[in-house]
Design a protein around this motif. Structure first.
Motif, PDB file in Angstrom:
ATOM      1  N   LYS A 250     114.947  -2.568  49.110  1.00  0.00           N
ATOM      2  CA  LYS A 250     116.300  -2.524  49.461  1.00  0.00           C
ATOM      3  C   LYS A 250     116.377  -2.997  50.809  1.00  0.00           C
ATOM      4  O   LYS A 250     115.783  -2.572  51.724  1.00  0.00           O
ATOM      5  CB  LYS A 250     117.053  -1.323  49.245  1.00  0.00           C
ATOM      6  CG  LYS A 250     117.155  -1.035  47.556  1.00  0.00           C
ATOM      7  CD  LYS A 250     118.046   0.389  47.599  1.00  0.00           C
ATOM      8  CE  LYS A 250     118.226   0.366  45.644  1.00  0.00           C
ATOM      9  NZ  LYS A 250     119.413  -0.477  45.332  1.00  0.00           N
ATOM     10  N   THR A 251     117.448  -3.712  51.065  1.00  0.00           N
ATOM     11  CA  THR A 251     117.744  -4.479  52.487  1.00  0.00           C
ATOM     12  C   THR A 251     117.787  -3.370  53.494  1.00  0.00           C
ATOM     13  O   THR A 251     117.046  -3.349  54.695  1.00  0.00           O
ATOM     14  CB  THR A 251     118.801  -5.331  52.599  1.00  0.00           C
ATOM     15  OG1 THR A 251     119.487  -5.786  51.180  1.00  0.00           O
ATOM     16  CG2 THR A 251     118.912  -6.422  53.617  1.00  0.00           C
ATOM     17  N   GLU A 252     118.599  -2.082  53.156  1.00  0.00           N
ATOM     18  CA  GLU A 252     118.593  -1.256  54.273  1.00  0.00           C
ATOM     19  C   GLU A 252     117.232  -0.376  54.297  1.00  0.00           C
ATOM     20  O   GLU A 252     117.193   0.508  55.308  1.00  0.00           O
ATOM     21  CB  GLU A 252     119.541  -0.338  53.839  1.00  0.00           C
ATOM     22  CG  GLU A 252     119.792   0.314  52.596  1.00  0.00           C
ATOM     23  CD  GLU A 252     120.148  -0.360  51.491  1.00  0.00           C
ATOM     24  OE1 GLU A 252     120.166  -1.693  51.199  1.00  0.00           O
ATOM     25  OE2 GLU A 252     120.653   0.083  50.202  1.00  0.00           O
ATOM     26  N   HIS A 253     116.212  -0.609  53.618  1.00  0.00           N
ATOM     27  CA  HIS A 253     114.994   0.094  53.730  1.00  0.00           C
ATOM     28  C   HIS A 253     113.992  -0.635  54.396  1.00  0.00           C
ATOM     29  O   HIS A 253     113.002  -0.206  54.434  1.00  0.00           O
ATOM     30  CB  HIS A 253     114.373   0.493  52.463  1.00  0.00           C
ATOM     31  CG  HIS A 253     115.334   1.625  51.886  1.00  0.00           C
ATOM     32  ND1 HIS A 253     115.305   2.302  50.484  1.00  0.00           N
ATOM     33  CD2 HIS A 253     116.481   2.456  52.327  1.00  0.00           C
ATOM     34  CE1 HIS A 253     116.245   3.080  50.377  1.00  0.00           C
ATOM     35  NE2 HIS A 253     116.850   3.261  51.612  1.00  0.00           N
ATOM     36  N   ILE A 254     114.240  -1.943  54.818  1.00  0.00           N
ATOM     37  CA  ILE A 254     113.273  -2.838  55.435  1.00  0.00           C
ATOM     38  C   ILE A 254     112.775  -2.458  56.739  1.00  0.00           C
ATOM     39  O   ILE A 254     111.435  -2.474  57.028  1.00  0.00           O
ATOM     40  CB  ILE A 254     113.572  -4.289  55.282  1.00  0.00           C
ATOM     41  CG1 ILE A 254     114.067  -4.832  53.872  1.00  0.00           C
ATOM     42  CG2 ILE A 254     112.765  -5.289  56.201  1.00  0.00           C
ATOM     43  CD1 ILE A 254     114.383  -6.366  53.708  1.00  0.00           C
ATOM     44  N   ASP A 255     113.573  -1.708  57.299  1.00  0.00           N
ATOM     45  CA  ASP A 255     113.047  -1.235  58.563  1.00  0.00           C
ATOM     46  C   ASP A 255     112.012  -0.037  58.571  1.00  0.00           C
ATOM     47  O   ASP A 255     111.326   0.090  59.550  1.00  0.00           O
ATOM     48  CB  ASP A 255     114.392  -0.721  59.449  1.00  0.00           C
ATOM     49  CG  ASP A 255     115.235  -1.626  60.030  1.00  0.00           C
ATOM     50  OD1 ASP A 255     114.965  -2.712  59.963  1.00  0.00           O
ATOM     51  OD2 ASP A 255     116.417  -1.243  60.288  1.00  0.00           O
ATOM     52  N   ILE A 256     112.202   0.711  57.422  1.00  0.00           N
ATOM     53  CA  ILE A 256     111.273   1.866  57.214  1.00  0.00           C
ATOM     54  C   ILE A 256     110.057   1.694  56.498  1.00  0.00           C
ATOM     55  O   ILE A 256     109.374   2.422  56.382  1.00  0.00           O
ATOM     56  CB  ILE A 256     111.918   3.072  57.055  1.00  0.00           C
ATOM     57  CG1 ILE A 256     112.535   2.629  55.592  1.00  0.00           C
ATOM     58  CG2 ILE A 256     113.231   3.506  57.805  1.00  0.00           C
ATOM     59  CD1 ILE A 256     113.045   4.044  54.770  1.00  0.00           C
ATOM     60  N   LEU A 257     109.738   0.288  56.359  1.00  0.00           N
ATOM     61  CA  LEU A 257     108.609  -0.123  55.404  1.00  0.00           C
ATOM     62  C   LEU A 257     107.401   0.389  55.899  1.00  0.00           C
ATOM     63  O   LEU A 257     106.841   1.150  54.911  1.00  0.00           O
ATOM     64  CB  LEU A 257     108.364  -1.647  55.556  1.00  0.00           C
ATOM     65  CG  LEU A 257     108.965  -2.516  54.439  1.00  0.00           C
ATOM     66  CD1 LEU A 257     108.601  -3.942  54.488  1.00  0.00           C
ATOM     67  CD2 LEU A 257     108.467  -1.794  52.839  1.00  0.00           C
TER      68      LEU A 257
END
Length: 601
Positions: A468-475
RNA sequence: GGCCCCGUGGUGUAGUGGCCUAACACGCCUCCCUGUCAAGGAGGAGACCGGCAGUUCGAAUCUGCUCGGGGUCGCCA
């Protein structure tokens, strides 16, 4: 043609009597009355009674005396209304019969190992060994036709929606992920091998790069893993992929298609519409599984807080350790005796539980609110106040006469055990309506799962699903918290397919490979072609893979997919009819540059 | 790979230490029969009990191994 009319075709005495026809088929059954011989002649359209009367043709009658089961014959004669009282209402052609004037034996048959009949009982082993005879049975013919109709509707519907069917190759490259590959040696390239596709996943994504935009295929998929009632080494899936779509676009297409299949193939059944949608979280919370049978009721309740307030040490310590205490209320089972509860304990233990706690709410209780201590029976009740028991009953939705099952421990195990118990009790109590098909979309799966053995994050579905786009930062920082546009279609406890929005950005794809722990070399070797393709204008895209065998088995009410596959394999992945697999000649081996190492012992 | 169930005439079952010279149903074969339809009647053939090894005076029956089938856990991106 050897025939001008099908056996099931002439049906009405008014319309068909007097016509001269020629039919051909198999001798289904012979009833020899001496001077009068009846034959039920069978072809793909059904049964037709043929009468041999020596007064009509003594030659035909004489030859008919020699007929035996499953001989292949051709009969010419006149359609006649049956004599009064001799009609057979069980037969579509029961009003008429064919009075034979001419009989030709097209082929004889050995006595078949089992009768071509519905009421007989034959081992599956025998049926598979003589599958050609088994498939003559009406039921098997109907199943194959049903399967054909399902795929026909897929072709029609998807063609209407602008999809193009593309065949992808069967000989591709081994990319050792997930399942074991079936492997094919190359003659031209000594020491090198093709792999059969586990699914056309990468090929269809590349077709999106190619601008097909809407692709589908009824695709064969190969996985060299152990078999089950719902798993074969080669299975068929409806594979589809779409460009410029969001999740809802994909699920809409599939939902419309599946609703139409149900409407056309099983018009009499209930299919709640629109399909239920629930998140993975919600599915696990309510049903303890990501493929719930929603017809059963008995949803899971979290009882950790209430149970921990009791004096029961087990509950207190499990709650203190961060464990979970959950339960379900089974309707009408308060009267379960020792043997029945022991069976349930066995099931619970098989799936990892230490034990199973029962609370039986006696039928005599007016209501949960007014029940007395004596009206709730259970091994741990002496450690629980009536207030706590009431609390537990309220949360599980228990009523007087119900049996509450509670499991305590690690949440994952608790969910698995209760989910199994829920299914078991559903079967025992026959709660599910066999004519209801309760489809559901389960969405928002986590992208990764932690694999304790390899100490790696592994993809929950496959490596191509987009976070999900909003989770890309915490990959990289918190892979376990990353969710994806990843969804399953389930129905009545069967997983029918899964899909996702894919990654179309090569950099993001590389980061996913990084989280999973692939080296640069592995990525280049296994996925270089895909990443290269993505660099040339890959559109955003997503799609699904949907099991066809399972769908048809489910629709047909069969518990094993082998029933809806013409030539399935046994649990040891062999074909009893062909006797495959088999050894190949030394010449073949030499040509393929292959030496077979035999295991001693 | 683990666990569980099954393996007896052509088919499906019964028989679980001596009554088994293995029973029943369907099928098969022969004969009889002009209205049956999962036809009926009479008679008949057909298995040494998946295989091997053992226990026992005696094994279809108990034990071990093995082969085959099924279910399930692992496995199934």
């Amino acid at each position: 043609m050897h025939k001008d009319t099908d056996c099931g075709q002439p049906r009405r005495a008014d319309a068909d009597a007097g016509k001269e026809i020629t039919v051909a088929g198999w001798v289904h059954r012979r009833r020899d009355h001496g001077n009068l011989i009846f034959i039920d002649l069978r072809d793909r359209t059904g049964l037709l009674q043929v009468v041999f009367n020596p007064e009509v043709s003594s030659d035909a009658h004489h030859l008919a005396e020699s007929l035996r089961s499953e001989w292949v014959v051709k009969v010419t004669g006149k359609v006649a209304r049956r004599i009064q009282g001799a009609e057979n209402p069980n037969l579509a052609t029961g009003e008429i019969e064919l009075v034979a004037s001419e009989l030709t034996v097209l082929n004889q048959s050995l006595t078949p190992p089992f009768e071509v009949d519905e009421h007989i009982n034959v081992s599956e082993d025998m049926r598979l060994q003589y599958r050609y005879i088994d498939l003559r049975r009406q039921k098997m013919q109907d199943l194959l036709k049903m399967r054909h109709n399902v795929t026909r509707i897929m072709w029609d519907e998807l063609t209407d929606k602008g999809f193009t069917q593309v065949e992808t190759p069967i000989l591709i490259k081994s990319t050792p992920e997930g399942a074991r590959d079936y492997v094919v040696p190359s003659r031209v390239h000594p020491g090198e091998f093709y792999a059969l596709p586990q699914s056309p996943q990468q090929l269809k994504q590349i077709l999106m790069v190619s601008g097909i935009e809407r692709y589908f295929q009824i695709a064969r998929c190969f996985r060299d893993e152990d078999l089950r009632a719902d798993r074969q080494p080669e299975h068929t899936q409806l594979d589809l992929e779409m460009s410029f779509v969001h999740q809802k676009d994909v699920t809409d297409v599939v939902e419309h298609l599946y609703a139409r299949i149900m409407r056309e193939v099983r018009p009499e059944v209930k299919v709640p519409a629109p399909f239920t949608r629930l998140s993975y979280e919600e599915a696990m919370t309510r049903f303890g599984t990501d493929k719930p049978d929603m017809r059963l009721g008995m949803e899971l309740a979290t009882l950790t807080e209430a149970a921990a307030r009791s004096e029961a040490r087990v509950f207190q310590s499990i709650a203190a350790d961060g464990g979970s205490i959950r339960g379900i209320a089974v309707p009408g089972c308060a009267g379960y005796g020792r043997r029945q509860t022991d069976e349930l304990i066995d099931i619970a233990k098989r799936h990892g539980a230490q034990g199973l706690v029962f609370i039986a709410i006696d039928e005599s209780a007016e209501s949960i609110e007014t029940m007395t201590e004596e009206q709730a029976r259970g091994p741990l009740n002496k450690f629980m106040s009536v207030d706590i028991i009431r609390d537990i009953a309220r949360q599980t939705g228990a009523k007087p006469g119900d049996l509450i099952l509670m499991v305590a421990g690690a949440e994952k195990m608790v969910n698995r055990v209760l989910s199994e118990l829920r299914l078991e009790m559903g079967r025992r109590l026959e709660i599910a309506d066999p004519n209801e098909f309760s489809f559901a979309w389960v969405t928002d799966f986590p992208l990764f799962e932690w694999d304790g053995d390899s100490k790696h994050w592994t993809p929950a579905h496959h490596v191509f699903s987009a976070p999900k786009t909003e989770h890309i930062d915490i990959l990289e920082s918190d892979p376990g918290a990353v969710h994806a546009d990843l969804f399953d279609l389930v129905c009545n406890g069967w997983e029918l397919g899964s899909g996702s929005i894919r990654i179309h950005n090569p950099e993001l794809q590389r980061r996913i490979f990084g989280v999973i722990g692939y080296t640069e070399e592995q990525v280049a070797d296994r996925f270089g072609h895909l990443l290269r393709a993505f660099q040339y204008g890959a559109p955003p895209h997503g799609g699904m893979g949907l099991g066809l065998d399972r769908l048809v088995a489910l629709i047909a009410g069969e518990s094993s997919i082998r029933e809806v596959i013409a030539f399935p394999k046994t649990q040891s992945a062999s074909d009893p009819m062909f006797e495959a697999p088999s050894k190949i000649s030394d010449e073949q081996l030499a040509e393929l540059h292959i030496a077979v190492i035999t295991d001693d012992e």
